[in-house]
Every structure is written in structure tokens, then in C-alpha cells.
Scaffold this active site. Structure first.
Site, PDB file in Angstrom:
ATOM      1  N   GLU A   1      20.724  30.007 -32.827  1.00 24.59           N
ATOM      2  CA  GLU A   1      21.752  30.381 -32.841  1.00 24.59           C
ATOM      3  C   GLU A   1      22.154  29.145 -33.723  1.00 24.59           C
ATOM      4  OE1 GLU A   1      21.780  30.761 -28.421  1.00 24.59           O
ATOM      5  OE2 GLU A   1      20.412  29.559 -29.722  1.00 24.59           O
TER       6      GLU A   1
ATOM      7  N   ALA B   1     -30.953  30.390 -22.419  1.00 24.23           N
ATOM      8  CA  ALA B   1     -31.336  29.477 -21.456  1.00 24.23           C
ATOM      9  C   ALA B   1     -31.181  27.804 -21.864  1.00 24.23           C
ATOM     10  CB  ALA B   1     -33.547  29.789 -20.872  1.00 24.23           C
TER      11      ALA B   1
ATOM     12  N   LEU C   1     -16.971  25.661 -15.221  1.00 20.00           N
ATOM     13  CA  LEU C   1     -15.281  25.731 -15.664  1.00 20.00           C
ATOM     14  C   LEU C   1     -15.209  26.683 -15.141  1.00 20.00           C
ATOM     15  CD1 LEU C   1     -13.252  24.174 -15.148  1.00 20.00           C
ATOM     16  CD2 LEU C   1     -13.542  23.268 -17.854  1.00 20.00           C
TER      17      LEU C   1
END
Length: 402
Positions: free
Chosen positions: A58, A187, A338
């Protein structure tokens, strides 16, 4: 059929929403906001919030009209030249004008002082410091206020900010890359590169629009990643880097980690009982911040896994830190342990999975470590929001189905 007034309000609000998107990568921790000032069916000024600590939408729009910049009609230019400025205009704002003093004065005061006669708001501000007070202040000063115009589109501008204000935690988006058979690394840990260049560039966009990137110490030790925005296109005119947050229970972070030499702040969250002042000093000398948190024993579901027998950081404590740092959107880029723990704790709001057209075999590592899911009834159901091609790969966006 929409009335003429409603159609006009939607038209101008759409312009304000387009303006707000110009601050997509730059406004953290503030919301993205756009403002259009209209008088006599002409846009006389417009503005958007660009950077935290600088003018809100604004104020920027009012400054533009007062300067006479980019005024679109001869009539409006004439009115501005006579000093009429924004008096009698209608302001279209994508978010309720603020009513409190922060780093800048209240925008509601600026609109009142400018003499606007009407304010159209897309949505009320979920920030408890505002939450309707801005609208109330405008109305108390004789300004007509309409709200709810294109609210759905306005909410889409700031999903993370809205969530942080409404639930007291940021929005967590989990980004993963996998092969067609659901594998994220060989792996031996080799994972560069699962996806092609276009998908990796798309991840740069996700990083740029995030307040922070969250990962675990295992990823740091294995990959020594940069965890930053490197796209020249995204960095142009925007030098802000998302903060890097590392979950490092035993404080194993190396002071020589690559990310510590790069622009942007690195935050290390470690367990209180593993605090070694010499390590902390070395990391802080390299510019990192170290926060010590409580740890917890693995849950009953995790105990069958030998790798999860060690204590880990309390994810509730981690979320508290993320919220205290005023993060709106956090991008989780981590390994299966995680990401699985965050998913099972209910802290993942959106999954963004890049799927590459190749197979990596049954010995390769899986997408998530989710122990304890022993029956079909315990599976985690997803709601797919979007699937699209990104170069040769596919990006799948999903949320957790309630």
C-alpha cells in the site's frame, strides 16, 4: 451473473495478485502482497511488497502516485498534478492492511491519511497482531471496506505464512528424487544424478521460494552439499539465500563443510548432552549458529531398527526453532531416516517427488525409512495434487490424506 461492481472488483484484485507475485522470492518472512489504486475506473498507481523491512504494498502504491510515476491515464495525471493524489480512490489489496507498528508504520494509517474512500481486501490477515484490526480501523475512519474478493487466489500467494500464523509452525515440503522403482541412492550411497538438468533446475525454484532448507547430518557427511540457490535466473535481482538448518544430534558437523564457506546462514541443531565448546567455537568461527536442543529416545515403532537405537533430537523442539525463526516455508531435503521420521511425526505437509525413468535395483536405498508399518491398514495414504513432466522426469506433488 455477476454484477458490474463485483466484476470490476475481481478484475482489479486480479491485477493486485499479479503484482504480489513479483515478490515471490524476496519477501521472507513477510507475506507477498500487492495493491492497486483505482479512481474513475482508471488504475492510478500500483505497488507490491518487495523486501522485509521496506515499504509494504500500500505504501509503495501511494508513493508511486504521489511521485506521478506510471500513472496510466491523462485524467489521472492531471488529478495528480493538482495534488489530489489518492483522495477518493479505491484501494485493492490482497491482504488486510496492517494496523500495528513493526519495521514500518501501519498501512491502514497510510490509506486513511491518503483519503481513499474504499478498500477492497482479498482476505483478512491471519497474523494475530492484525486479524481484523486493520479493517476495523479503516471502518472507524469512515472508509468503506469489502473483503473476500478472490480470497482463494490470495491465500495461494502465502500458504506458508498463513500456516505459520494459524498453526504456529511453518509449512514443510519434502523434496525427494527417485528412480522408477522407488530408489534414491545406490547401496553405497551414490546418488548423483538421479534426475536430469531440468528437474534439478526446478529444485532451485523450490529452494528460492523457501525460507530455509532442512537436512540431517548424514546427508552433510555423505554429500558435503551446498544447499543453496545457484540458478543465475533466480539470483538475478535477488541475493537472498534460504537459511540452511542441519539436524546434528551428536555435533559431528565439520567446520570445513562446504556450505559454511558459501553465502547464507547455516543453523546447526545439536543435542544438549553432546555440547562440546571447542566444536561449537570452531563452527561459530566459520559463521554457523549452534542451538542446543533436548533429545528423545526412539519411539516404539522405531526400536526394531538398530540404526535408530540412538537418541535423536526432539522433532517438537526442532519445529519450535523453525517457528521462532519465522520461517514460512521449509524445504526438507534429507535422507530416508529423517524424512521418514518427519512424515511419521505428522510434520510433512507436502511431498514433491521427482521420478526419473530408470531402475536402480533391489539393493539400492528406498525413499523413506518407515518402520512399524506392518499392515495395509497402517499405510500412509496420499492425495496426489499434481503430476507433470519436467524435462525427461516427472514431478509428483502430493499431500497426506486425512
Amino acid at each position: 451473473m455477476l454484477t458490474e461492481t463485483k466484476r470490476t472488483d475481481e478484475y482489479y484484485m486480479a491485477q493486485a495478485i499479479t503484482l504480489a507475485k513479483k515478490g515471490w522470492y524476496t519477501t521472507h518472512p513477510n507475506p507477498r502482497v500487492g495493491c492497486v489504486l483505482v479512481r474513475d475506473e482508471q488504475i492510478i498507481a500500483q505497488g507490491w511488497h518487495q523486501y522485509a523491512g521496506q515499504g509494504h504494498a500500500e505504501v509503495n502504491a501511494l508513493a508511486q502516485i504521489q511521485a506521478g510515476d506510471n500513472v496510466q491515464s491523462a485524467a489521472a495525471k492531471s488529478a495528480t498534478a493538482k495534488g489530489a493524489a489518492a483522495k477518493g480512490a479505491t484501494a485493492y489489496v490482497t491482504l488486510e492492511p496492517c494496523s500495528h507498528f513493526g519495521k514500518t508504520p501501519p498501512c491502514s494509517n497510510a490509506l486513511i491519511d491518503a483519503g481513499v474512500k474504499r478498500v477492497v481486501v482479498a482476505m483478512t490477515d491471519p497474523n494475530p497482531l492484525v486479524a481484523g484490526n486493520g479493517i476495523k480501523r479503516l471502518q472507524e475512519n469512515g472508509i468503506e471496506v469489502s473483503s473476500g474478493v478472490l480470497e482463494t487466489e490470495a491465500r495461494a500467494l502465502n500458504p506458508g505464512f498463513i500456516q505459520r500464523m494459524e498453526t504456529q509452525r511453518p509449512r514443510i515440503r519434502c523434496k525427494m528424487a527417485m528412480s522408477l522403482d522407488g530408489r534414491t541412492a545406490m547401496a553405497n550411497g551414490e546418488s548423483k544424478w538421479i534426475t536430469a538438468a531440468d528437474a534439478r533446475e526446478d529444485v532451485q525454484r523450490l529452494r528460492a521460494e523457501s525460507s530455509a532448507i532442512l537436512t540431517g547430518i548424514g546427508t552433510v557427511i555423505t554429500d558435503d552439499p551446498s544447499m543453496n540457490v545457484r540458478s543465475e535466473k533466480l539470483l538475478k535481482g535477488n541475493e537472498r539465500q534460504p537459511e540452511r538448518v542441519i539436524l546434528d544430534t551428536q555435533l559431528n558437523m565439520s567446520a570445513q563443510a562446504k556450505m559454511l564457506s558459501l553465502p547464507g546462514q547455516t543453523i546447526i541443531l545439536a543435542g544438549q548432552e553432546y555440547a562440546v565448546q571447542e566444536k561449537i567455537d570452531a563452527l561459530e568461527k566459520q559463521g554457523a549458529q549452534v542451538h542446543l536442543l533436548a533429545t528423545q529416545e526412539p519411539s516404539a515403532k522405531q526400536k526394531p531398527s538398530a540404526s535408530s537405537a540412538k537418541q535423536s533430537l526432539s522433532l517438537d523442539a526442532v519445529m519450535s526453532v523453525l517457528t521462532q525463526r519465522q520461517y514460512n516455508d521449509v524445504l526438507l531435503e534429507a535422507g530416508a531416516t529423517l524424512t521418514g521420521a518427519m512424515l511419521q511425526a505428522g510434520f510433512v505437509d507436502e511431498l514433491i517427488i521427482y521420478m526419473a525413468p530408470h531402475l536402480m535395483g533391489s539393493d539400492a536405498r528406498g525413499l523413506f525409512n518407515l518402520p512399524g508399518l506392518d499392515s495395509m491398514a497402517e499405510r500412509i495414504n496420499l492425495s496426489i495434487q499434481d503430476i507433470r513432466a519436467v524435462g525427461r522426469d516427472y514431478r509428483i506433488t502430493a499431500t497426506i490424506k486425512a
